[in-house]
Scaffold this motif. Sequence first.
Motif, short mmCIF file in Angstrom:
data_model
loop_
_atom_site.label_atom_id
_atom_site.label_comp_id
_atom_site.label_asym_id
_atom_site.label_seq_id
_atom_site.Cartn_x
_atom_site.Cartn_y
_atom_site.Cartn_z
N ILE A 1 20.21 37.90 82.48
CA ILE A 1 19.87 38.29 83.94
C ILE A 1 20.99 38.58 84.66
O ILE A 1 22.80 37.75 84.40
CB ILE A 1 19.38 37.09 84.38
N LEU A 2 21.71 39.10 85.64
CA LEU A 2 22.70 39.30 86.50
C LEU A 2 22.17 38.86 88.13
O LEU A 2 21.15 39.61 88.80
CB LEU A 2 22.78 40.69 86.84
N PHE A 3 22.56 37.76 89.11
CA PHE A 3 22.37 37.26 90.02
C PHE A 3 22.85 37.75 91.08
O PHE A 3 24.50 37.56 91.10
CB PHE A 3 22.00 36.08 89.86
N ASN A 4 22.57 37.60 92.21
CA ASN A 4 23.61 37.71 93.46
C ASN A 4 23.84 36.67 93.91
O ASN A 4 23.68 35.88 93.83
CB ASN A 4 23.17 38.60 94.27
N ARG A 5 24.54 36.39 95.10
CA ARG A 5 24.85 34.80 95.85
C ARG A 5 23.71 34.44 95.90
O ARG A 5 24.17 32.93 96.16
CB ARG A 5 25.94 35.56 96.84
N VAL B 1 19.44 40.61 90.52
CA VAL B 1 19.81 41.53 91.24
C VAL B 1 19.50 42.79 89.46
O VAL B 1 19.15 44.25 89.64
CB VAL B 1 21.28 41.85 90.92
N ASN B 2 19.38 42.03 88.56
CA ASN B 2 18.95 43.43 87.39
C ASN B 2 18.71 42.03 86.20
O ASN B 2 19.46 41.44 86.06
CB ASN B 2 20.32 44.14 87.12
N GLN B 3 18.09 43.07 85.49
CA GLN B 3 18.34 41.56 84.05
C GLN B 3 18.10 42.87 82.78
O GLN B 3 17.52 44.15 82.72
CB GLN B 3 16.84 41.15 84.91
N TRP B 4 17.95 42.36 81.37
CA TRP B 4 17.55 43.42 80.56
C TRP B 4 17.38 42.23 79.33
O TRP B 4 17.22 41.28 79.33
CB TRP B 4 19.33 43.76 79.63
N SER B 5 16.50 43.04 79.21
CA SER B 5 15.81 42.57 78.06
C SER B 5 16.22 43.45 76.37
O SER B 5 15.80 44.55 76.06
CB SER B 5 14.43 42.32 77.93
#
Lengths: 238, 139
Positions: B111-115, B120-124
Amino acid sequence: MKVRQADGDEAISSPIWISGGSSNQHPVCSITTPSNGSTFSAPAIITIGANASDSDGSVTKVEFYQGSTKIGEDISAPYSISWSGVSAGNYSLTVRATDNAGSTATSLPVSVTVNARSITVRADSQTKVYGRSDPELTYEVVSGSLMGSDTFRGGLSREPGENVGEYSINQGTLNLNDNYIITFLESSFTITERPVTVTAESKMKNFGDTDPGLTIIITSGRLIGTDTFHGSLCQGKR
Amino acid sequence: MNSDFKFSPSDQFVGIELWNSGNGFSTYYYNDGYYSGDNNKSFIDEANEVGWKLGVLDAIRERRFFSTLDKNIALSFKINGMEMGSSLAGGNYTARIQAVDADGETFNQVILFNRNHDIVNQWSLNSGNINVTANLTTF
């Protein structure tokens, strides 16, 4: 950034700071319904609702995903879709919002379970007379029901044997699609004795002669296959 | 790598494990108590003495840290080739996330988060070796 392992362990990195670039803020979104851990019966119709907003613009669309498969989208609030015909299984649902600047954000996942429907089928008891053909093996649904155009496939079978006695009727190939769990109740298949009427033929002899052979004729019914009579007649005085 | 001082450091040192041991954070790796038997040295003193000092100071200076519940996870998070803790100017961004577990345990989510802590994006996925790349058009 976060990675998660199958056993639940996580690792979270320190951030990377970015200055300048686009001043656009990402939209935010979340799934409002169903709640995490919800269960449904197959084939399910699941209404998925979402909240989405953008602090410096507007949300242009909300897309709905099952895993990585898009299952629908909505371009206006309140954001929702109806996901129908959902088969039994476990699913991870997310929504992805896009704002007017093309920036996107994805919600946290919501897990739902669609359970197979339970249905109980009972075989009808059957009988036949020895030597006759088997009647059709039939059944009835005693609990649960089929959905839509779902139908049973295959048919029942019975324990093999043609002699007089009681045999079990089993599920055989009778089945439904994976959206159902069938509980099958066996029943009995009874083969009854075949009625045969025999009549002793009248005999006579002259006094002092040897007795003639005693014979019979079948006056109703018949023997099956290679079946024969056993034993012998005996005479008595009338 | 992440280290709890029980194994040799490898090629990249991005953090040190300070508290752990089971689920209860019962061991303080930076300080094992001041025992006279080891000249009152803490774990971190001993690590420094065997040459880890530069790596630790670099990690602190560059803010390259990650927290982890599994001490075998090696994690790299870069944007435009710059490792976690870096500062970037505006522009186009390519994120690359790599992770591996020395025990071979599988990862199932990135999981990619912003500030704002929004996703912002996630991958399973289902892999023991993560190597994910994503173009971030806006941030």
